[in-house]
Design a protein around this motif. Structure first.
Motif, PDB file in Angstrom:
ATOM      1  N   MET A  70      -0.115  26.789  17.797  1.00  0.00           N
ATOM      2  CA  MET A  70      -1.337  26.775  16.200  1.00  0.00           C
ATOM      3  C   MET A  70      -2.277  28.340  16.316  1.00  0.00           C
ATOM      4  SD  MET A  70      -0.527  24.036  14.495  1.00  0.00           S
ATOM      5  CE  MET A  70      -2.000  24.365  13.286  1.00  0.00           C
ATOM      6  N   ALA A  72       1.213  27.074  11.261  1.00  0.00           N
ATOM      7  CA  ALA A  72       2.066  26.122  12.494  1.00  0.00           C
ATOM      8  C   ALA A  72       2.735  27.611  13.108  1.00  0.00           C
ATOM      9  CB  ALA A  72       1.986  25.101  12.144  1.00  0.00           C
ATOM     10  N   THR A 126       1.822  18.013  14.780  1.00  0.00           N
ATOM     11  CA  THR A 126       2.036  19.620  15.574  1.00  0.00           C
ATOM     12  C   THR A 126       1.566  20.046  17.118  1.00  0.00           C
ATOM     13  OG1 THR A 126      -0.469  19.974  14.691  1.00  0.00           O
ATOM     14  CG2 THR A 126       0.780  19.917  13.284  1.00  0.00           C
TER      15      THR A 126
END
Length: 125
Positions: free
Chosen positions: A33, A97, A28
């Motif tokens: 986030m 996300a 990620t």
């Protein structure tokens, strides 16, 4: 498809602290986030967000100065340090996300497309 798993929830008295973790099954590092909260009977609320680049952070007014978002891209993990907890912080906490590396504000639900299952936080007075 990245999967997110939250942990670290629990029960705590008002004024206490908890640290939530969100581990991603895939990378990620290139994604903004965020952390969200949903209290019983209420809509999901965005709390904190962190960009993939530059480490810029954004907070909802309700948690500013008490909560801190951070991330360790090497571990594919995002954290939410929660201090000075209040009974109104009770709820299910989700990490999510966004489909791009930048965040532009405290997180908004419909801007995030990958979600974890949540972890429960209960703050007693």
């Amino acid at each position: 498809q990245v999967q997110l798993v939250e942990s670290g929830g629990g029960s705590v008295q008002a004024g206490g602290s908890l640290r939530l973790s969100c581990v991603a099954s895939g990378s990620t590092y290139s994604r903004c986030m965020g952390w969200f909260r949903q209290a019983p009977g209420k809509e999901r609320e965005g709390l904190a967000a962190m960009t993939a680049v530059g480490g810029f952070t954004y907070y909802a007014d309700s948690v500013k100065g008490r909560f801190t978002i951070s991330r360790d891209n090497a571990k594919n993990t995002v954290y939410l340090q929660m201090n000075s907890l209040k009974p109104e912080d009770t709820g299910t906490y989700y990490c999510a996300a966004r489909g791009e590396r930048y965040c532009f504000s405290a997180p908004v639900v419909n801007e995030y497309n990958t979600w974890g299952q949540g972890t429960q936080v209960t703050v007693s007075s």
